[in-house]
Structures are given as structure tokens and as C-alpha cells.
Design a protein around this motif. Structure first.
Motif, mmCIF file in Angstrom:
data_model
loop_
_atom_site.group_PDB
_atom_site.id
_atom_site.type_symbol
_atom_site.label_atom_id
_atom_site.label_comp_id
_atom_site.label_asym_id
_atom_site.label_seq_id
_atom_site.Cartn_x
_atom_site.Cartn_y
_atom_site.Cartn_z
ATOM 1 N N LEU A 19 0.826 -1.203 0.000
ATOM 2 C CA LEU A 19 0.000 0.000 0.000
ATOM 3 C C LEU A 19 0.860 1.251 0.000
ATOM 4 C CD1 LEU A 19 -2.695 -0.874 2.702
ATOM 5 C CD2 LEU A 19 -2.945 -0.982 0.224
ATOM 6 N N VAL A 20 0.363 2.253 -0.699
ATOM 7 C CA VAL A 20 0.944 3.588 -0.689
ATOM 8 C C VAL A 20 -0.046 4.483 0.042
ATOM 9 C CG1 VAL A 20 1.588 5.561 -2.136
ATOM 10 C CG2 VAL A 20 2.237 3.246 -2.813
ATOM 11 N N ALA A 21 0.470 5.388 0.855
ATOM 12 C CA ALA A 21 -0.377 6.324 1.587
ATOM 13 C C ALA A 21 -0.097 7.747 1.143
ATOM 14 C CB ALA A 21 -0.131 6.201 3.092
ATOM 15 N N ASP A 22 -1.165 8.491 0.924
ATOM 16 C CA ASP A 22 -1.098 9.942 0.748
ATOM 17 C C ASP A 22 -1.581 10.514 2.074
ATOM 18 O OD1 ASP A 22 -0.356 9.844 -2.013
ATOM 19 O OD2 ASP A 22 -2.444 9.427 -2.513
ATOM 20 N N LEU A 23 -0.686 11.167 2.788
ATOM 21 C CA LEU A 23 -0.948 11.628 4.148
ATOM 22 C C LEU A 23 -0.959 13.148 4.200
ATOM 23 C CD1 LEU A 23 1.804 9.307 5.529
ATOM 24 C CD2 LEU A 23 -0.637 8.879 5.846
ATOM 25 N N TYR A 24 -2.021 13.708 4.729
ATOM 26 C CA TYR A 24 -2.087 15.143 4.969
ATOM 27 C C TYR A 24 -1.573 15.316 6.387
ATOM 28 C CZ TYR A 24 -4.122 19.856 4.873
ATOM 29 O OH TYR A 24 -4.314 21.207 4.902
ATOM 30 N N ALA A 25 -0.274 15.675 6.529
ATOM 31 C CA ALA A 25 0.414 15.554 7.812
ATOM 32 C C ALA A 25 1.283 16.765 8.115
ATOM 33 C CB ALA A 25 1.283 14.301 7.784
ATOM 34 N N ARG A 26 1.705 16.825 9.384
ATOM 35 C CA ARG A 26 2.699 17.808 9.822
ATOM 36 C C ARG A 26 3.512 17.172 10.941
ATOM 37 N NH1 ARG A 26 -0.989 22.289 12.943
ATOM 38 N NH2 ARG A 26 -1.664 20.952 14.664
ATOM 39 N N ALA A 27 4.673 17.726 11.197
ATOM 40 C CA ALA A 27 5.531 17.210 12.256
ATOM 41 C C ALA A 27 4.780 17.258 13.588
ATOM 42 C CB ALA A 27 6.824 18.012 12.341
ATOM 43 N N THR A 28 4.906 16.212 14.367
ATOM 44 C CA THR A 28 4.254 16.131 15.674
ATOM 45 C C THR A 28 4.723 17.270 16.571
ATOM 46 O OG1 THR A 28 4.099 13.739 15.473
ATOM 47 C CG2 THR A 28 3.917 14.649 17.689
ATOM 48 N N GLY A 29 3.779 17.902 17.245
ATOM 49 C CA GLY A 29 4.103 18.999 18.158
ATOM 50 C C GLY A 29 4.355 20.319 17.469
ATOM 51 N N SER A 30 4.134 20.377 16.175
ATOM 52 C CA SER A 30 4.396 21.571 15.384
ATOM 53 C C SER A 30 3.107 22.352 15.143
ATOM 54 C CB SER A 30 5.005 21.152 14.040
ATOM 55 O OG SER A 30 5.008 22.229 13.130
ATOM 56 N N ASP A 31 3.249 23.638 14.904
ATOM 57 C CA ASP A 31 2.123 24.468 14.480
ATOM 58 C C ASP A 31 2.186 24.739 12.985
ATOM 59 O OD1 ASP A 31 1.000 24.655 17.005
ATOM 60 O OD2 ASP A 31 2.149 26.440 17.536
ATOM 61 N N ALA A 32 3.088 24.036 12.291
ATOM 62 C CA ALA A 32 3.256 24.225 10.851
ATOM 63 C C ALA A 32 1.983 23.808 10.113
ATOM 64 C CB ALA A 32 4.439 23.404 10.350
ATOM 65 N N ASP A 33 1.880 24.273 8.876
ATOM 66 C CA ASP A 33 0.758 23.867 8.038
ATOM 67 C C ASP A 33 0.877 22.385 7.699
ATOM 68 O OD1 ASP A 33 -0.227 26.463 7.955
ATOM 69 O OD2 ASP A 33 0.827 26.958 6.104
ATOM 70 N N PHE A 34 -0.269 21.739 7.499
ATOM 71 C CA PHE A 34 -0.282 20.361 7.043
ATOM 72 C C PHE A 34 0.118 20.327 5.574
ATOM 73 C CE2 PHE A 34 -2.765 20.055 10.839
ATOM 74 C CZ PHE A 34 -2.582 18.757 11.292
ATOM 75 N N LYS A 35 0.832 19.276 5.156
ATOM 76 C CA LYS A 35 1.225 19.109 3.761
ATOM 77 C C LYS A 35 1.059 17.641 3.394
ATOM 78 C CE LYS A 35 6.067 18.228 4.749
ATOM 79 N NZ LYS A 35 7.440 18.487 4.425
ATOM 80 N N VAL A 36 0.991 17.357 2.111
ATOM 81 C CA VAL A 36 0.827 15.983 1.645
ATOM 82 C C VAL A 36 2.185 15.293 1.584
ATOM 83 C CG1 VAL A 36 0.055 14.500 -0.243
ATOM 84 C CG2 VAL A 36 -1.257 16.549 0.346
ATOM 85 N N ILE A 37 2.265 14.143 2.227
ATOM 86 C CA ILE A 37 3.435 13.272 2.184
ATOM 87 C C ILE A 37 2.967 11.958 1.581
ATOM 88 C CG2 ILE A 37 5.148 12.023 3.545
ATOM 89 C CD1 ILE A 37 4.831 14.197 5.701
ATOM 90 N N THR A 38 3.668 11.461 0.585
ATOM 91 C CA THR A 38 3.307 10.200 -0.062
ATOM 92 C C THR A 38 4.448 9.215 0.093
ATOM 93 O OG1 THR A 38 1.910 11.332 -1.669
ATOM 94 C CG2 THR A 38 2.656 9.124 -2.253
#
Length: 91
Positions: A19-38
Motif C-alpha cells: 500500500l501507498v499512503a497519501d498523508l495530509y500531515a505535519r511534524a508532531t508537536g508543530s504548528d506548521a501547516d499540514f502538507k501531503v506526504i506520499t
């Protein structure tokens, strides 16, 4: 819910599916914007399907081979990234 993603992924990996995942994520504990990681999912840490393989009873996360990161659901604190939305697809 991210637990559903972990459950589905655990069953798929045990069945031999990739499986491949497209993740709308951000670094844990961060206030950064979410971005797509695949990335390709290479492992799962979970306590939903026997046998359990998590270090903590509530640990439910994916290991994604982008840089070999761990991702957990929204509000995660054990993993490298927290995820707000996930899309799974066969590799």
C-alpha cells in the motif's frame, strides 16, 4: 479515524498487499501547516489485530518509507508526524 486506517493497513500487509499512503500531515508537536506526504507503507505498529506489535497499548501508527517516518492520527505524540487525512491505494 486513523485507527481504521491502521486496521485496514494491518490486514492488507498480512495478506501480502503493498500500500501507498497519501498523508495530509505535519511534524508532531508543530504548528506548521499540514502538507501531503506520499510513501510506501513498510510496517504498522498496532494493537487492533492479533498479534499486537505496539510498544504501548494505545500506539496505532504506520511506518512510511519516505525517510522511514512514523505517522499517527491527529494529536499524535509518539510518532514523527500527526495525520489529519489519509488516502490508501495499492502500490
Amino acid at each position: 479515524m486513523f485507527r481504521t486506517v491502521v486496521f485496514t493497513t494491518a490486514l492488507a500487509l498480512r495478506a501480502g498487499d503493498s500500500l501507498v499512503a497519501d498523508l495530509y500531515a505535519r511534524a508532531t508537536g508543530s504548528d506548521a501547516d499540514f502538507k501531503v506526504i506520499t510513501g510506501l507503507i513498510v510496517d504498522v505498529r498496532q494493537n487492533l489485530v492479533e498479534p499486537h506489535d505496539s510498544d504501548f497499548g494505545f500506539e496505532n501508527s504506520l511506518v512510511v518509507d519516505t525517510e522511514r517516518i512514523t505517522v499517527g492520527g491527529y494529536g499524535a505524540f509518539l510518532e514523527d508526524y500527526e495525520v489529519k487525512h489519509t488516502t490508501l491505494r495499492r502500490a
